[in-house]
Motif scaffolding. Sequence first.
Motif, PDB file in Angstrom:
ATOM      1  N   SER A   1      20.853  73.191 -18.926  1.00  0.00           N
ATOM      2  CA  SER A   1      20.173  74.173 -18.083  1.00  0.00           C
ATOM      3  C   SER A   1      20.397  73.801 -16.613  1.00  0.00           C
ATOM      4  CB  SER A   1      18.672  74.195 -18.407  1.00  0.00           C
ATOM      5  OG  SER A   1      18.028  75.245 -17.717  1.00  0.00           O
ATOM      6  N   VAL A   2      20.752  74.811 -15.794  1.00  0.00           N
ATOM      7  CA  VAL A   2      21.123  74.572 -14.395  1.00  0.00           C
ATOM      8  C   VAL A   2      20.230  75.406 -13.488  1.00  0.00           C
ATOM      9  CG1 VAL A   2      22.990  74.580 -12.701  1.00  0.00           C
ATOM     10  CG2 VAL A   2      23.512  74.209 -15.132  1.00  0.00           C
ATOM     11  N   ALA A   3      19.371  74.744 -12.717  1.00  0.00           N
ATOM     12  CA  ALA A   3      18.437  75.435 -11.834  1.00  0.00           C
ATOM     13  C   ALA A   3      18.827  75.334 -10.365  1.00  0.00           C
ATOM     14  CB  ALA A   3      17.018  74.890 -12.029  1.00  0.00           C
ATOM     15  N   ASP A   4      20.008  74.809 -10.084  1.00  0.00           N
ATOM     16  CA  ASP A   4      20.495  74.686  -8.712  1.00  0.00           C
ATOM     17  C   ASP A   4      21.422  75.863  -8.424  1.00  0.00           C
ATOM     18  OD1 ASP A   4      22.164  74.107  -6.479  1.00  0.00           O
ATOM     19  OD2 ASP A   4      21.687  71.982  -6.651  1.00  0.00           O
ATOM     20  N   PRO A   5      21.073  76.758  -7.475  1.00  0.00           N
ATOM     21  CA  PRO A   5      21.897  77.954  -7.238  1.00  0.00           C
ATOM     22  C   PRO A   5      23.289  77.646  -6.720  1.00  0.00           C
ATOM     23  CG  PRO A   5      20.165  77.762  -5.574  1.00  0.00           C
ATOM     24  CD  PRO A   5      19.870  76.742  -6.622  1.00  0.00           C
TER      25      PRO A   5
ATOM     26  N   PHE B   1      19.425  69.324 -23.084  1.00  0.00           N
ATOM     27  CA  PHE B   1      18.325  69.320 -24.039  1.00  0.00           C
ATOM     28  C   PHE B   1      18.793  69.863 -25.375  1.00  0.00           C
ATOM     29  CE2 PHE B   1      18.417  73.445 -22.128  1.00  0.00           C
ATOM     30  CZ  PHE B   1      17.914  74.354 -23.048  1.00  0.00           C
ATOM     31  N   GLN B   2      17.976  69.689 -26.391  1.00  0.00           N
ATOM     32  CA  GLN B   2      18.297  70.180 -27.727  1.00  0.00           C
ATOM     33  C   GLN B   2      17.796  71.601 -27.908  1.00  0.00           C
ATOM     34  OE1 GLN B   2      16.341  66.809 -29.820  1.00  0.00           O
ATOM     35  NE2 GLN B   2      18.120  66.930 -31.175  1.00  0.00           N
TER      36      GLN B   2
ATOM     37  N   LEU C   1      10.921  79.214 -24.664  1.00  0.00           N
ATOM     38  CA  LEU C   1      12.039  78.557 -24.006  1.00  0.00           C
ATOM     39  C   LEU C   1      11.911  78.579 -22.490  1.00  0.00           C
ATOM     40  CD1 LEU C   1      14.701  77.126 -24.464  1.00  0.00           C
ATOM     41  CD2 LEU C   1      15.823  79.357 -24.626  1.00  0.00           C
ATOM     42  N   HIS C   2      11.388  79.676 -21.920  1.00  0.00           N
ATOM     43  CA  HIS C   2      11.302  79.758 -20.457  1.00  0.00           C
ATOM     44  C   HIS C   2      10.324  78.714 -19.907  1.00  0.00           C
ATOM     45  CE1 HIS C   2       8.248  82.462 -22.051  1.00  0.00           C
ATOM     46  NE2 HIS C   2       7.583  82.379 -20.923  1.00  0.00           N
ATOM     47  N   ASN C   3       9.173  78.527 -20.563  1.00  0.00           N
ATOM     48  CA  ASN C   3       8.224  77.494 -20.143  1.00  0.00           C
ATOM     49  C   ASN C   3       8.813  76.099 -20.325  1.00  0.00           C
ATOM     50  OD1 ASN C   3       5.842  78.578 -19.081  1.00  0.00           O
ATOM     51  ND2 ASN C   3       5.125  79.186 -21.106  1.00  0.00           N
ATOM     52  N   TYR C   4       9.522  75.916 -21.432  1.00  0.00           N
ATOM     53  CA  TYR C   4      10.129  74.613 -21.699  1.00  0.00           C
ATOM     54  C   TYR C   4      11.132  74.256 -20.606  1.00  0.00           C
ATOM     55  CZ  TYR C   4      12.440  70.892 -24.392  1.00  0.00           C
ATOM     56  OH  TYR C   4      12.962  69.691 -24.819  1.00  0.00           O
ATOM     57  N   GLN C   5      11.932  75.222 -20.196  1.00  0.00           N
ATOM     58  CA  GLN C   5      12.905  74.960 -19.135  1.00  0.00           C
ATOM     59  C   GLN C   5      12.224  74.622 -17.807  1.00  0.00           C
ATOM     60  OE1 GLN C   5      15.201  78.574 -19.536  1.00  0.00           O
ATOM     61  NE2 GLN C   5      16.843  77.508 -20.594  1.00  0.00           N
TER      62      GLN C   5
ATOM     63  N   PRO D   1      15.524  64.940 -22.127  1.00  0.00           N
ATOM     64  CA  PRO D   1      14.659  64.255 -23.093  1.00  0.00           C
ATOM     65  C   PRO D   1      15.469  63.614 -24.216  1.00  0.00           C
ATOM     66  CG  PRO D   1      14.586  66.620 -23.437  1.00  0.00           C
ATOM     67  CD  PRO D   1      15.383  66.408 -22.193  1.00  0.00           C
ATOM     68  N   GLU D   2      14.880  62.640 -24.858  1.00  0.00           N
ATOM     69  CA  GLU D   2      15.515  61.987 -25.997  1.00  0.00           C
ATOM     70  C   GLU D   2      15.634  62.971 -27.167  1.00  0.00           C
ATOM     71  OE1 GLU D   2      16.860  58.891 -26.265  1.00  0.00           O
ATOM     72  OE2 GLU D   2      16.521  58.826 -24.090  1.00  0.00           O
ATOM     73  N   PRO D   3      16.702  62.854 -27.957  1.00  0.00           N
ATOM     74  CA  PRO D   3      16.869  63.750 -29.117  1.00  0.00           C
ATOM     75  C   PRO D   3      15.707  63.617 -30.104  1.00  0.00           C
ATOM     76  CG  PRO D   3      18.910  62.580 -28.636  1.00  0.00           C
ATOM     77  CD  PRO D   3      17.838  61.947 -27.785  1.00  0.00           C
ATOM     78  N   ARG D   4      15.387  64.722 -30.743  1.00  0.00           N
ATOM     79  CA  ARG D   4      14.323  64.756 -31.754  1.00  0.00           C
ATOM     80  C   ARG D   4      14.935  65.112 -33.100  1.00  0.00           C
ATOM     81  NH1 ARG D   4       9.036  67.060 -29.327  1.00  0.00           N
ATOM     82  NH2 ARG D   4       8.907  68.058 -31.355  1.00  0.00           N
ATOM     83  N   VAL D   5      14.264  64.677 -34.164  1.00  0.00           N
ATOM     84  CA  VAL D   5      14.806  64.937 -35.503  1.00  0.00           C
ATOM     85  C   VAL D   5      14.764  66.415 -35.867  1.00  0.00           C
ATOM     86  CG1 VAL D   5      14.281  62.640 -36.386  1.00  0.00           C
ATOM     87  CG2 VAL D   5      12.545  64.440 -36.543  1.00  0.00           C
ATOM     88  N   ASP D   6      13.877  67.197 -35.216  1.00  0.00           N
ATOM     89  CA  ASP D   6      13.778  68.622 -35.546  1.00  0.00           C
ATOM     90  C   ASP D   6      14.757  69.474 -34.748  1.00  0.00           C
ATOM     91  OD1 ASP D   6      12.701  68.652 -33.010  1.00  0.00           O
ATOM     92  OD2 ASP D   6      10.774  69.527 -33.583  1.00  0.00           O
ATOM     93  N   GLY D   7      15.670  68.840 -34.000  1.00  0.00           N
ATOM     94  CA  GLY D   7      16.649  69.600 -33.237  1.00  0.00           C
ATOM     95  C   GLY D   7      16.103  70.258 -31.995  1.00  0.00           C
ATOM     96  N   GLY D   8      14.874  69.908 -31.608  1.00  0.00           N
ATOM     97  CA  GLY D   8      14.296  70.432 -30.381  1.00  0.00           C
ATOM     98  C   GLY D   8      13.381  71.621 -30.553  1.00  0.00           C
ATOM     99  N   VAL D   9      13.304  72.152 -31.775  1.00  0.00           N
ATOM    100  CA  VAL D   9      12.511  73.369 -31.965  1.00  0.00           C
ATOM    101  C   VAL D   9      11.025  73.120 -31.709  1.00  0.00           C
ATOM    102  CG1 VAL D   9      12.142  73.073 -34.460  1.00  0.00           C
ATOM    103  CG2 VAL D   9      12.193  75.370 -33.480  1.00  0.00           C
TER     104      VAL D   9
END
Length: 442
Positions: free
Chosen positions: A50-54, A40-41, A23-27, A6-14
């Motif tokens: 984040s790496v979801a490829d085993p 991601f931020q 965080l788990h849902n976001y990932q 995603p594009e960077p956000r001014v709030d640092g991603g929070v």
Amino acid sequence: MRIPGPEPRVDGGVGAVAAAGGLHNYQLRLHAEYGPVVQFQLPGTETAVSVADPVLLEATAHIDKRPERLFEFLAPLCEAGNVQVMAADEHTPWRRLLLSVLAGRPSHERHFAQFTALTTALADRWAGQAGREPVALQKDLTALTLRMICEYALGGDATDPDRVVAAFEEVLTESLGRLYQVPVPGTQEERAERAAESLAYLRATVDRVVAAHRSGSRTDKSDLIGALVDAGERPARIHDTVMVTMLAAHHTTGVAVSWTLHLLGRHPEAAERVADELDRVLGDRAAPEYADLRRLTYLEMALKESMRLYPPGPYGARETTEALVLGDYEIPAGATVFYPFWAVHMNPDHWPEPEKFVPERFTPQEAAKRPRLAYIPFGIGPRNCEGAGLAMIKAELVLAVLLKRFRFRPAPGHEVRPVERFVLWAADDIRMIVSPRSQQAG
């Protein structure tokens, strides 16, 4: 090649993490949108990947450094420095000691009768309310598994396990809420006061556990405090290790058993297969012997499938100490690499129809078709869970005793909603109706 995300956000991603509910849902959302590798931020990290490829995860399995800021929520529990982010040269001997205590099969077998007695006591209590009000699985099963780890490694029973579990929840909810600005009930002052009281109670509990430990020669290899004393660890590090062991060992196992019963309650055919296997292996016996566990193959498959769908710890993370190549991407030194266990376990390339509960995925034949790191509920590499073997034995024993004796069905009108804590928790517990089943062997 630039890593997608995603594009960077001014709030640092929070804000994005909070909007996703953790965080788990976001990932999960990130990987569904951008693919197996996502940048991601995240507050406190300059570069988060984040790496979801085993298969790609294999290239990260050697990393032995955790990002300090990400594990800051555990810092209040520790006095001698956060044990989750110890430097590798200090972590390696500490880990070796924990493995010597927690991973010994002779110790597992020696404590099996006490584990059975504790589980049977809970089953007896549930029998008294069978068919009436629902049981709260998380509450009762985390208290049970706290009693188990105290009996196994810490020299005795927890004085008030329900209060200990609630105190851990209070401290971690407040700490995680501050880190990721997750909405939590009450004012900031009220939350801080509750967390401080809970932390003081936990520290006093650990003080009592350590003080009650009998000094002298160690005769049982499962004596964690004795092992730490023999190794010359300073008192503050002993306290921290006891604290973190109490947290990790009860939360993860109790939650894994709770989610398994939840899933079996919604899949009666699988529950019947488990019950038939228990009748066949145990006959009229109410509980297994240690040697019986390896014959309870379908029960083990159901447990593993539940930990695939609801991994107790939803993610892990490491910090790169040098640049790393993952497929087409280069990860810079100092980056935070996430192991999103949940997203790995839901990767459709390796888990067809991943949202379905299918214990048969874990037959030896099916497991052999998947990459080694397609299933990682206990993490990977030199920072994976030292108590994985003990956790599986406790979970299989508890499931065997409860499913031999009871049937479980969802409590009418009760919504089970996963939320992020230190573990993958259910927001309002997992409430189920318990009823006795026939004890005749099938």
